[in-house]
Write a protein that holds these residues in place. Structure first.
Motif, PDB file in Angstrom:
ATOM      1  N   ASP A 130       0.969  -1.268  -0.052  1.00  0.00           N
ATOM      2  CA  ASP A 130      -0.048   0.094  -0.191  1.00  0.00           C
ATOM      3  C   ASP A 130       0.944   1.216  -0.201  1.00  0.00           C
ATOM      4  N   PHE A 131       2.129   1.090   0.738  1.00  0.00           N
ATOM      5  CA  PHE A 131       2.661   2.398   0.805  1.00  0.00           C
ATOM      6  C   PHE A 131       4.446   1.902   0.664  1.00  0.00           C
ATOM      7  N   LEU A 132       5.109   2.625  -0.200  1.00  0.00           N
ATOM      8  CA  LEU A 132       6.502   2.248  -0.527  1.00  0.00           C
ATOM      9  C   LEU A 132       7.229   3.494  -0.376  1.00  0.00           C
ATOM     10  N   LEU A 133       8.345   3.236   0.386  1.00  0.00           N
ATOM     11  CA  LEU A 133       9.588   4.403   0.491  1.00  0.00           C
ATOM     12  C   LEU A 133      10.762   3.703  -0.250  1.00  0.00           C
ATOM     13  N   ASP A 134      10.987   4.414  -1.356  1.00  0.00           N
ATOM     14  CA  ASP A 134      12.250   3.729  -2.119  1.00  0.00           C
ATOM     15  C   ASP A 134      13.324   4.807  -1.759  1.00  0.00           C
ATOM     16  N   ILE A 135      14.536   4.246  -1.213  1.00  0.00           N
ATOM     17  CA  ILE A 135      15.626   5.103  -0.821  1.00  0.00           C
ATOM     18  C   ILE A 135      16.682   5.340  -1.688  1.00  0.00           C
ATOM     19  N   HIS A 136      17.300   6.553  -2.046  1.00  0.00           N
ATOM     20  CA  HIS A 136      18.398   6.672  -2.862  1.00  0.00           C
ATOM     21  C   HIS A 136      19.180   7.698  -2.517  1.00  0.00           C
ATOM     22  N   SER A 137      20.277   8.103  -3.241  1.00  0.00           N
ATOM     23  CA  SER A 137      21.197   9.189  -2.973  1.00  0.00           C
ATOM     24  C   SER A 137      21.375   9.951  -4.190  1.00  0.00           C
ATOM     25  N   MET A 138      22.287  10.881  -4.143  1.00  0.00           N
ATOM     26  CA  MET A 138      22.515  11.903  -5.407  1.00  0.00           C
ATOM     27  C   MET A 138      24.024  11.964  -5.648  1.00  0.00           C
ATOM     28  N   GLY A 139      24.280  12.414  -6.760  1.00  0.00           N
ATOM     29  CA  GLY A 139      25.675  12.555  -7.318  1.00  0.00           C
ATOM     30  C   GLY A 139      26.461  13.902  -6.799  1.00  0.00           C
ATOM     31  N   LEU A 145      16.073  15.518  -0.335  1.00  0.00           N
ATOM     32  CA  LEU A 145      14.677  15.693  -0.854  1.00  0.00           C
ATOM     33  C   LEU A 145      14.118  14.733  -1.215  1.00  0.00           C
ATOM     34  N   THR A 146      12.480  14.754  -1.002  1.00  0.00           N
ATOM     35  CA  THR A 146      11.718  13.812  -1.610  1.00  0.00           C
ATOM     36  C   THR A 146      11.249  13.856  -2.689  1.00  0.00           C
ATOM     37  N   ILE A 147      11.274  12.793  -3.699  1.00  0.00           N
ATOM     38  CA  ILE A 147      10.637  13.029  -4.997  1.00  0.00           C
ATOM     39  C   ILE A 147       9.449  12.418  -4.995  1.00  0.00           C
ATOM     40  N   VAL A 148       8.423  12.787  -5.756  1.00  0.00           N
ATOM     41  CA  VAL A 148       7.093  12.282  -6.021  1.00  0.00           C
ATOM     42  C   VAL A 148       6.760  12.606  -7.307  1.00  0.00           C
ATOM     43  N   HIS A 149       5.872  11.940  -7.973  1.00  0.00           N
ATOM     44  CA  HIS A 149       5.375  12.009  -9.345  1.00  0.00           C
ATOM     45  C   HIS A 149       4.722  12.994  -9.408  1.00  0.00           C
ATOM     46  N   GLY A 150       3.800  13.396  -8.470  1.00  0.00           N
ATOM     47  CA  GLY A 150       3.095  14.598  -8.390  1.00  0.00           C
ATOM     48  C   GLY A 150       1.549  14.454  -7.995  1.00  0.00           C
ATOM     49  N   PHE A 185       0.735   2.279  -8.509  1.00  0.00           N
ATOM     50  CA  PHE A 185       1.132   3.641  -7.826  1.00  0.00           C
ATOM     51  C   PHE A 185       0.643   4.755  -8.264  1.00  0.00           C
ATOM     52  N   ASN A 186       0.802   4.833  -9.561  1.00  0.00           N
ATOM     53  CA  ASN A 186       0.489   5.916 -10.579  1.00  0.00           C
ATOM     54  C   ASN A 186      -0.923   5.955 -10.911  1.00  0.00           C
ATOM     55  N   ASP A 187      -1.922   5.967  -9.900  1.00  0.00           N
ATOM     56  CA  ASP A 187      -3.173   5.691 -10.447  1.00  0.00           C
ATOM     57  C   ASP A 187      -3.908   6.413  -9.376  1.00  0.00           C
ATOM     58  N   ARG A 188      -4.872   7.491  -9.757  1.00  0.00           N
ATOM     59  CA  ARG A 188      -5.591   8.285  -8.698  1.00  0.00           C
ATOM     60  C   ARG A 188      -6.728   7.756  -8.218  1.00  0.00           C
ATOM     61  N   SER A 189      -6.974   6.421  -8.675  1.00  0.00           N
ATOM     62  CA  SER A 189      -8.382   5.802  -8.322  1.00  0.00           C
ATOM     63  C   SER A 189      -7.942   4.772  -6.955  1.00  0.00           C
ATOM     64  N   ASN A 190      -6.831   4.656  -6.564  1.00  0.00           N
ATOM     65  CA  ASN A 190      -6.630   4.026  -5.507  1.00  0.00           C
ATOM     66  C   ASN A 190      -5.747   4.586  -4.410  1.00  0.00           C
ATOM     67  N   ALA A 191      -5.442   4.268  -3.303  1.00  0.00           N
ATOM     68  CA  ALA A 191      -4.595   4.632  -2.246  1.00  0.00           C
ATOM     69  C   ALA A 191      -3.371   4.260  -2.366  1.00  0.00           C
ATOM     70  N   LYS A 192      -2.731   3.492  -3.095  1.00  0.00           N
ATOM     71  CA  LYS A 192      -1.526   2.911  -3.094  1.00  0.00           C
ATOM     72  C   LYS A 192      -0.693   4.136  -3.392  1.00  0.00           C
ATOM     73  N   THR A 193       0.354   4.339  -2.410  1.00  0.00           N
ATOM     74  CA  THR A 193       1.417   5.340  -2.687  1.00  0.00           C
ATOM     75  C   THR A 193       2.922   5.136  -2.704  1.00  0.00           C
ATOM     76  N   ALA A 194       3.653   5.568  -3.550  1.00  0.00           N
ATOM     77  CA  ALA A 194       5.149   5.352  -3.755  1.00  0.00           C
ATOM     78  C   ALA A 194       5.705   6.633  -3.582  1.00  0.00           C
ATOM     79  N   ILE A 195       6.844   6.853  -2.560  1.00  0.00           N
ATOM     80  CA  ILE A 195       7.700   8.123  -2.831  1.00  0.00           C
ATOM     81  C   ILE A 195       8.965   7.666  -2.761  1.00  0.00           C
ATOM     82  N   LEU A 196       9.883   8.611  -3.130  1.00  0.00           N
ATOM     83  CA  LEU A 196      11.378   8.208  -3.142  1.00  0.00           C
ATOM     84  C   LEU A 196      12.042   9.417  -2.704  1.00  0.00           C
ATOM     85  N   VAL A 197      13.144   9.104  -1.842  1.00  0.00           N
ATOM     86  CA  VAL A 197      13.762  10.037  -1.242  1.00  0.00           C
ATOM     87  C   VAL A 197      15.314   9.900  -1.480  1.00  0.00           C
ATOM     88  N   GLU A 198      15.714  11.237  -1.741  1.00  0.00           N
ATOM     89  CA  GLU A 198      17.294  11.256  -1.943  1.00  0.00           C
ATOM     90  C   GLU A 198      17.581  11.774  -0.755  1.00  0.00           C
TER      91      GLU A 198
END
Ligand SMILES: [Zn+2]
Length: 315
Positions: A130-139, A145-150, A185-198
């Motif tokens: 239902d909820f996903l946090l995807d952990i990243h880092s940057m160059g 920052l957190t990145i979301v599709h929008g 995740f990229n679906d307005r009609s459900n509550a499944k949500t994924a975000i990415l953190v850099e």
């Protein structure tokens, strides 16, 4: 501090190899009580080791979900195994970027790459969570920052987590699809949500602290663990209010002579459109609009690589 100083040590994660439900390096714990399935991912990119350090810590704390199900996964272990502090950029992936394969035609197709194979292995889990946090880092040494599709649900979750200090919403002109954009995740009609953190620069010590704090707060706000546990283990007890920026575009290097005019680290702000920020071959690259932020400048961009994204304050 040089951009590429290696302050973090890649942990030995071999003890997690078996997994709990037949998928290597994926551990799932069921509370036996109703509640959401929440998941934290590390190592979507093999050289972004802050997430592996955070998950290793969460495992060592023995955290279990108080409701629903909690899954912790080390994703691109094949790439991570190749991590070499002497060549830290080389182990981002094995055959291709794991964070660009989330297109059904490729996942369902017959193509075989190390990353597609791993994506197919983990896909049933992503289909359930239902909820996903995807952990990243940057160059670069950008502020985390957190990145979301929008989508609205993503913005809300990122704000609920409360860290790190910046949220960036938008696609940013990439090819393929990131995991956070995978169809369920990229679906307005459900509550499944994924975000990415850099979490910061790939190998800076602070990135591991940001990764742990973000993961714990994410597990807290999604109901997997209680607030007391979160507050006991987070480094930053009173985070500053977050700021949100919408991606307004991106820039892809046209030549391999792309150079920024300064050592930008990201989140620099330009009041006026037309401010010079880089040169690309003979051309000058400028900010495309007033009130413009530079997001995740890529100082290693070659011809055809995304060199940065632009953003404006969210309304
Ligand atoms: Zn990454």
């Amino acid at each position: 501090m040089p951009q590429d100083a290696i302050e973090l040590t890649a942990p030995d994660i071999s003890r997690f190899a078996r997994g709990t439900h037949g998928i290597p390096y994926a551990h799932s714990f069921d509370s036996g009580k109703p509640g959401p399935h929440v998941m934290v991912n590390a190592l979507t990119h093999g050289n972004e080791i802050c997430g592996a350090i955070a998950l290793d810590k969460i495992f060592s704390l023995g955290l279990r979900p108080k409701q629903g199900r909690m899954t912790l996964a080390f994703v691109n272990v094949g790439a991570y195994r190749r991590f070499d502090p002497a060549k830290p950029h080389a182990s981002r992936f094995v055959d291709e970027d794991f964070n660009r394969v989330w297109v059904e035609s490729r996942l369902d197709g017959s193509e075989q790459t190390a990353e597609l194979k791993r994506a197919r292995e983990l896909r049933p889990v992503f289909d359930q969570v239902d909820f996903l946090l995807d952990i990243h880092s940057m160059g670069t040494r950008s502020t985390a920052l957190t990145i979301v599709h929008g989508l609205e649900k993503e913005r809300k979750l990122a704000l609920k987590v409360g860290v790190p200090p910046w949220i960036v919403a938008g696609q940013g002109h990439i090819q393929g699809k990131r995991l956070i954009e995978y169809t369920p995740f990229n679906d307005r009609s459900n509550a499944k949500t994924a975000i990415l953190v850099e979490c910061g620069q790939h190998w800076e010590a602070n990135a591991a602290r940001v990764a742990l704090d973000t993961a714990l707060r994410f597990l807290g706000v999604t109901g997997a663990i209680d607030d007391e546990t979160v507050m006991k283990h987070v480094h930053e007890k009173a985070p500053e209010p977050q700021k949100m920026v919408d991606v307004s575009g991106g820039y892809t290097a046209k030549t391999s002579e792309f150079r920024f005019v300064k050592e930008f680290i990201g989140l620099e702000h330009f009041t006026k459109a037309g401010s010079p920020i880089a040169t690309d071959g003979g051309e000058t690259v400028t900010t495309p609009h007033d009130d413009c932020y530079l997001i995740m400048p890529n100082h290693r961009a070659k011809k055809g690589d995304r060199a940065l994204r632009f953003g404006r304050p969210s309304a």
